[in-house]
Design a protein around this motif. Structure first.
Motif, PDB file in Angstrom:
ATOM      1  N   UNK A 147      71.798 -63.857  18.961  1.00  0.00           N
ATOM      2  CA  UNK A 147      70.883 -62.776  18.788  1.00  0.00           C
ATOM      3  C   UNK A 147      71.258 -61.881  20.246  1.00  0.00           C
ATOM      4  N   UNK A 148      71.272 -62.597  21.403  1.00  0.00           N
ATOM      5  CA  UNK A 148      71.822 -61.840  22.429  1.00  0.00           C
ATOM      6  C   UNK A 148      72.989 -61.339  22.248  1.00  0.00           C
ATOM      7  N   UNK A 149      74.128 -61.907  21.677  1.00  0.00           N
ATOM      8  CA  UNK A 149      75.346 -61.121  21.598  1.00  0.00           C
ATOM      9  C   UNK A 149      75.162 -59.810  20.428  1.00  0.00           C
ATOM     10  N   UNK A 150      74.322 -60.110  19.480  1.00  0.00           N
ATOM     11  CA  UNK A 150      74.108 -59.021  18.535  1.00  0.00           C
ATOM     12  C   UNK A 150      73.571 -57.757  19.229  1.00  0.00           C
ATOM     13  N   UNK A 151      72.755 -58.220  19.915  1.00  0.00           N
ATOM     14  CA  UNK A 151      71.868 -56.869  20.640  1.00  0.00           C
ATOM     15  C   UNK A 151      72.796 -56.256  21.434  1.00  0.00           C
ATOM     16  N   UNK A 194      79.978 -68.714  18.190  1.00  0.00           N
ATOM     17  CA  UNK A 194      79.760 -67.809  17.100  1.00  0.00           C
ATOM     18  C   UNK A 194      81.166 -67.376  16.722  1.00  0.00           C
ATOM     19  N   UNK A 195      81.338 -66.758  15.263  1.00  0.00           N
ATOM     20  CA  UNK A 195      82.390 -66.048  14.955  1.00  0.00           C
ATOM     21  C   UNK A 195      82.180 -64.818  14.692  1.00  0.00           C
ATOM     22  N   UNK A 198      83.462 -51.887  20.818  1.00  0.00           N
ATOM     23  CA  UNK A 198      82.063 -52.686  20.731  1.00  0.00           C
ATOM     24  C   UNK A 198      82.089 -54.122  21.274  1.00  0.00           C
ATOM     25  N   UNK A 199      82.949 -54.767  21.089  1.00  0.00           N
ATOM     26  CA  UNK A 199      83.290 -56.330  21.515  1.00  0.00           C
ATOM     27  C   UNK A 199      83.310 -56.003  23.164  1.00  0.00           C
ATOM     28  N   UNK A 200      84.247 -55.303  23.553  1.00  0.00           N
ATOM     29  CA  UNK A 200      84.374 -55.230  24.776  1.00  0.00           C
ATOM     30  C   UNK A 200      83.112 -54.972  25.704  1.00  0.00           C
ATOM     31  N   UNK A 231      78.328 -56.936  29.137  1.00  0.00           N
ATOM     32  CA  UNK A 231      76.900 -56.982  29.101  1.00  0.00           C
ATOM     33  C   UNK A 231      76.776 -58.602  29.387  1.00  0.00           C
ATOM     34  N   UNK A 232      77.175 -59.119  28.507  1.00  0.00           N
ATOM     35  CA  UNK A 232      76.992 -60.887  28.715  1.00  0.00           C
ATOM     36  C   UNK A 232      77.663 -61.368  29.901  1.00  0.00           C
ATOM     37  N   UNK A 233      78.742 -60.575  30.450  1.00  0.00           N
ATOM     38  CA  UNK A 233      79.416 -61.157  31.569  1.00  0.00           C
ATOM     39  C   UNK A 233      78.552 -60.820  32.730  1.00  0.00           C
TER      40      UNK A 233
END
Length: 291
Positions: free
Chosen positions: A202-206, A244-245, A278-280, A285-287
């Motif tokens: 959920x964090x990654x999707x947001x 996750x994949x 988008x992945x970058x 953000x997570x980093x």
């Protein structure tokens, strides 16, 4: 979308799946050629590369690792991985030259950035059968070593088949019941986890949706549903890490999965470039500890 990124993605896939072709321990020269290509691309970005080598059926195999050390909490590591081997009988353009191409472009984008957490990129070997879910799977070897070192990994992200999109109604299929909740056309990227990794998913999707308007769907599902565990994230689940994949959903969309017809011209490099963007942004953000 950066046209240069799309061009480099096309070059990566054409080299791996077009020029080298089928690459696995049963074609060791091709597997070594793919390894050499990934090494050269990572070195060209200025990374110091680490190789984890081990033998499989008399063939030396290597997981390839580079990273951007974190500045605030460097012991917390986000792992982004993709396998560079292909299944027997297939040149493996979508599966998984596409994932490796995105891995290479993300590593290029991250080089020289400053992040709170460490971001590590790993190209895995021997993901495909007969090694999948066995002790010889490259990511299983790697994940066991990571767990033995007791590294802190908030999330592992597996890049698995990212290149095929279809806007036609009915082009997207699903496991039983899910079709009632998700789009009928295959123009999106999917984020898939097991139930234990739901919070990280959920964090990654947001984070992805905050950074990109590219269509994205997510699902935390039982690991036993066909396809849910079918990549290198499974190896990290096995040793207790959230993972996750990221995928175009493989055989639920792509008719050429694990066939000789999985070739470079079938992929959509413009859409792949948008996924890279988008992945970058999401990983940045997570980093930084964000969501």
């Amino acid at each position: 979308m950066d046209e240069k990124v799309a061009q480099r993605l096309r070059r990566h896939v054409r080299t791996l799946a077009g020029e080298i072709g089928e690459r696995n321990v049963f074609r060791p020269d091709a597997l070594r050629a793919a390894e050499a290509y990934v090494r050269a691309e990572l070195a060209a970005c200025g990374y110091a590369l680490k190789a984890q080598t081990y033998g499989v059926r008399g063939v030396e195999s290597a997981n390839l690792e580079v990273g951007c050390p974190g500045s605030a909490v460097p012991h917390e590591i986000l792992i982004v991985g993709a396998h560079y081997d292909s299944v027997e009988g297939s040149p493996g353009a979508d599966d998984n030259a596409s994932g490796v191409a995105v891995l290479l472009e993300l590593s290029r984008r991250f080089r020289g950035t400053t992040n709170d957490r460490t971001v590590r990129f790993v190209a895995f070997t021997n993901e495909e059968p007969p090694f999948f879910m066995s002790a010889d799977q490259g990511s299983r070897v790697y994940a066991r070593a990571v767990r033995e070192r007791n590294e802190a990994i908030p999330l592992m992200i597996s890049l698995e088949m990212l290149g095929y999109y279809d806007t036609a109604p009915g082009s997207q299929r699903y496991p039983p019941l899910l079709r009632h909740f998700y789009p009928p056309h295959g123009d999106f990227i999917a984020f898939v986890s097991n139930l234990r990794s739901r919070a990280a998913l959920e964090r990654f999707t947001r984070a992805f949706r905050a950074e990109s308007d590219f269509p994205a769907e997510s699902a935390a599902l039982p690991f036993w549903l066909p396809g849910v565990a079918w990549s290198d994230h499974f190896s990290f689940w096995m040793v207790g890490y959230p993972a996750l994949m990221v995928t175009d959903t493989a055989f639920y969309r792509y008719a050429h999965y694990h066939t000789p017809h999985d070739t470079p011209e079938k992929l959509d490099y413009a859409r792949m470039a948008r996924v890279v963007d988008g992945l970058y942004g999401a990983i940045r953000r997570l980093a930084a500890g964000g969501s």
